[in-house]
Design a protein around this motif. Structure first.
Motif, short mmCIF file in Angstrom:
data_model
loop_
_atom_site.label_atom_id
_atom_site.label_comp_id
_atom_site.label_asym_id
_atom_site.label_seq_id
_atom_site.Cartn_x
_atom_site.Cartn_y
_atom_site.Cartn_z
N PHE A 155 0.82 -1.21 0.00
CA PHE A 155 0.00 0.00 0.00
C PHE A 155 0.86 1.26 0.00
O PHE A 155 0.46 2.29 -0.55
N ASN A 156 2.02 1.21 0.60
CA ASN A 156 2.96 2.34 0.49
C ASN A 156 3.34 2.58 -0.96
O ASN A 156 3.41 3.72 -1.44
N PHE A 157 3.58 1.49 -1.67
CA PHE A 157 3.94 1.56 -3.09
C PHE A 157 2.79 2.15 -3.90
O PHE A 157 2.98 3.05 -4.73
N LEU A 158 1.56 1.65 -3.65
CA LEU A 158 0.40 2.15 -4.36
C LEU A 158 0.18 3.64 -4.05
O LEU A 158 -0.20 4.42 -4.94
N GLY A 159 0.39 4.01 -2.79
CA GLY A 159 0.22 5.40 -2.41
C GLY A 159 1.17 6.33 -3.14
O GLY A 159 0.77 7.41 -3.61
N LYS A 160 2.40 5.93 -3.26
CA LYS A 160 3.39 6.76 -3.96
C LYS A 160 3.07 6.87 -5.45
O LYS A 160 3.41 7.87 -6.09
N GLN A 161 2.40 5.86 -5.98
CA GLN A 161 2.04 5.87 -7.41
C GLN A 161 0.66 6.50 -7.65
O GLN A 161 0.19 6.52 -8.78
N GLN A 162 0.05 7.03 -6.58
CA GLN A 162 -1.26 7.69 -6.67
C GLN A 162 -2.35 6.74 -7.21
O GLN A 162 -3.20 7.13 -8.02
N ILE A 163 -2.34 5.49 -6.74
CA ILE A 163 -3.31 4.49 -7.19
C ILE A 163 -4.30 4.20 -6.06
O ILE A 163 -3.90 3.82 -4.96
N ALA A 164 -5.59 4.37 -6.35
CA ALA A 164 -6.63 4.09 -5.37
C ALA A 164 -7.10 2.64 -5.51
O ALA A 164 -7.03 2.05 -6.58
N VAL A 165 -7.58 2.07 -4.38
CA VAL A 165 -8.11 0.71 -4.38
C VAL A 165 -9.49 0.74 -3.74
O VAL A 165 -9.65 1.26 -2.63
N HIS A 166 -10.50 0.21 -4.44
CA HIS A 166 -11.87 0.19 -3.95
C HIS A 166 -12.26 -1.25 -3.62
O HIS A 166 -12.01 -2.17 -4.41
#
Length: 336
Positions: free
Chosen positions: A60-71
């Motif tokens: 999730f840190n990686f996704l956060g840095k890439q500005q990717i949301a997860v629903h």
């Protein structure tokens, strides 16, 4: 440049990082690992998870840095929440002005009324489309036109919500006339009591998540809304915006998949008093929804082709300009 797109994870599995790639390993009910799928990070705009997801903080840190949301959605197709990266565009001035527009009764009712104005216009467009194709919808159209004419005179949010409820009630009466082989029999949400209600609930959640994802890419705060009360749901501004787009993104897809028999009675799971989509039919609906989002129209102001998905983003930008006093907000209405 790689076009970013939404990825849908229907199966349970483990999501992890492998260099600059997302690795998804499917896991069955017995915990046995299955197929592996690699997703280039630069191709991802957001993720929709319908199965149990095993992931750690590093991912999730990686996704956060890439500005990717997860629903996330649960087994019963309910939207349960979203992982949103740090609000990288939030600005103090916007936060202040958005709050002012909520606190001011006059400013709030102007924006809230626009949402219902846009929704009713798009609902009427749907009805006139099917009226021109032999469906007897004239009395419903006239009733909704009458309710829509009351929007401009409303001074209270409760009154506006009452008009919206009346419009929706009449509109849903048309579903039994538009859709072949299925009966809606009124709106039921928790739980959806039949096939049409099941599709409406699922589709509305998809639209809500889409709007939330587009709001994230603006300076607006998704928790400060104007039509729906903040706190009814955490990201209530997405509920506001979705009112405009549900008729053209959700309802038109429902009419299509049922009338073309892409989804049939056998594709639903009946569990007591609730009706859910089976896995295969959920994928069919999502595919049709994505196809709708990717359709393009010639935009009158921009003078270029834009997708329905991009129209949602443009709506967010228009609302931003209104809140900042740059340009009066005019809701999106189908013009073709």
């Amino acid at each position: 440049m790689i076009n970013e797109k939404t990825y849908y994870l229907f199966n349970a599995g483990r999501l992890s990082r492998k260099d600059n790639t997302l690795k998804f390993t499917a896991i069955d009910q017995d915990g046995v690992e299955g197929s592996i799928r690699y997703i280039p990070i630069e191709s991802v705009s957001d993720l929709f998870c319908f199965g149990a997801l095993d992931a750690n903080a590093s991912l999730f840190n990686f996704l956060g840095k890439q500005q990717i949301a997860v629903h996330f959605f649960d087994f019963y197709e309910h939207y349960t929440g979203s992982f949103l990266p740090k609000e990288y565009l939030l600005a103090g001035k916007m936060q202040i002005e958005q709050t002012r527009h909520y606190i001011s009764k006059g400013k709030r009712i102007v924006i809230a009324s626009k949402f219902i104005e846009g929704a009713s216009a798009n609902i009427l467009k749907n009805l006139r489309y099917y009226q021109s194709r032999g469906k007897d919808l004239q009395s419903i159209i006239e009733s909704i036109e009458k309710f829509s004419g009351q929007i401009k005179s409303v001074v209270e949010i409760d009154e506006l919500m009452g008009i919206e409820g009346n419009i929706r009630q009449k509109y849903y009466e048309s579903f039994d006339l538009i859709i072949n082989d299925f009966s809606m029999g009124g709106r039921s949400k928790q739980p959806p009591s039949n096939e049409i209600n099941s599709l409406i609930s699922f589709g509305n959640m998809m639209c809500y998540s889409l709007c939330l994802g587009q709001i994230y890419h603006t300076q607006m705060n998704p928790t400060i809304s104007f039509l729906h009360e903040p706190g009814f749901r955490r990201f209530s501004l997405a509920l506001d915006l979705s009112e405009i787009f549900k008729p053209i993104l959700v309802d038109r897809v429902i009419f299509k998949v049922l009338n073309k028999r892409e989804i049939q009675a056998k594709d639903f799971d009946f569990q007591g008093n609730k009706v859910l989509l089976k896995d295969a039919s959920r994928k069919i609906f999502v595919r049709a929804f994505e196809e709708r989002l990717n359709e393009t129209i010639r935009h009158r102001s921009l003078n270029r082709n834009v997708s329905y998905k991009h129209l949602v983003k443009l709506e967010c930008y228009k609302l931003t300009k209104h809140i900042l006093g740059m340009e009066e907000y005019k809701p999106f209405k189908i013009w073709w």
